[in-house]
Design an enzyme around this catalytic site. Structure first.
Site, PDB file in Angstrom:
ATOM      1  CE1 TYR A   1      -4.503  -1.731   5.037  1.00 12.50           C
ATOM      2  CE2 TYR A   1      -3.516   0.426   4.694  1.00 12.50           C
ATOM      3  CZ  TYR A   1      -4.061  -0.732   4.183  1.00 12.50           C
ATOM      4  OH  TYR A   1      -4.161  -0.897   2.833  1.00 12.50           O
TER       5      TYR A   1
ATOM      6  CB  SER B   1      -0.866  -0.019   1.269  1.00 14.05           C
ATOM      7  OG  SER B   1      -1.472   1.227   1.508  1.00 14.05           O
TER       8      SER B   1
END
Length: 123
Positions: A19, A6
């Site tokens: 995350y 990501s």
């Protein structure tokens, strides 16, 4: 093997620390496993999608067509290509990485598919 990282792999962009840390770990895992499995002929790479259009992102970013949220305006303003990514933007990169002829000597990398987002500092 293709892992999915990501933009949060490179810098924590949200308030969700777990995350961001887990996505950073994906890059390290990709590199470590690539080195470990390369002698067996297994290639392991990752793709790091930028801000993509999906139902979840529409809630916090908005859309260019229907109006952007303040956060969406910041992201678009920080993305040189001037748009959010779409699923098909990832397909070419993934197909290339999975192609045993075209990417035969590629292992252990993470490719940002982000419209140039990482080329600019700060949001």
């Amino acid at each position: 093997v293709i892992n999915f990282a990501s933009m949060n792999s490179y810098c924590p962009l949200t308030r969700c620390f777990a995350y961001a840390m887990s996505k950073a770990a994906v890059i390290n895992l990709t590199q470590s496993f690539a080195a470990y499995y390369a002698p067996a002929g297994v290639r392991i790479n990752a793709v790091a999608p930028g801000f993509m259009v999906n139902e979840r992102s529409k809630n916090y970013l908005g859309t260019v067509e229907d109006g952007l949220t303040k956060r969406g305006e910041q992201v678009i303003g920080h993305t040189p290509m001037g748009r959010f990514g779409q699923a098909q933007d990832l397909v070419g990169c993934v197909k290339w990485l999975l192609n045993d002829e075209a990417a035969a000597f590629v292992t252990g990398i993470t490719i940002p598919v982000d419209g140039g987002f990482l080329t600019l500092g700060g949001v």
